[in-house]
Scaffold this motif. Structure first.
Motif: not given
Length: 93
Positions: A66-90
């Motif tokens: 979606i963002s055009g970033l490499h998945w490893q960069e996403v894992a490094r830079e956006h891990r926490t926000s994505l995990l929080l969003a996942l937890e909220d959605a679940e």
């Protein structure tokens, strides 16, 4: 910063290999437009609910698609926000 892929076909995206693509298709996500509409977290949850054997690497790859970033960069830079969003959605599901 890289630009998001403009193609509607996510099969050309480097973050998503054949297994990831197959899981997305099985979950009813056929195009990059579908992925954009759902967002990475909802798409990941849809794959998981469909019975896909998806690790968190798929979530990173989806966000990268979606963002055009490499998945490893996403894992490094956006891990926490994505995990929080996942937890909220679940929790809401």
């Amino acid at each position: 910063m890289p630009k998001p892929a403009s193609s509607d076909n996510f099969r050309r995206l480097p973050n998503l290999g054949p297994k990831s693509q197959a899981m997305l298709i099985a979950a009813g996500i056929h195009t990059l437009a579908d992925l954009h509409r759902l967002g990475s977290v909802a798409a990941y949850l849809r794959v998981k609910r469909q019975g896909g054997n998806a690790s968190l690497n798929l979530l990173w790859a989806l966000e990268g698609a979606i963002s055009g970033l490499h998945w490893q960069e996403v894992a490094r830079e956006h891990r926490t926000s994505l995990l929080l969003a996942l937890e909220d959605a679940e929790r809401r599901a």
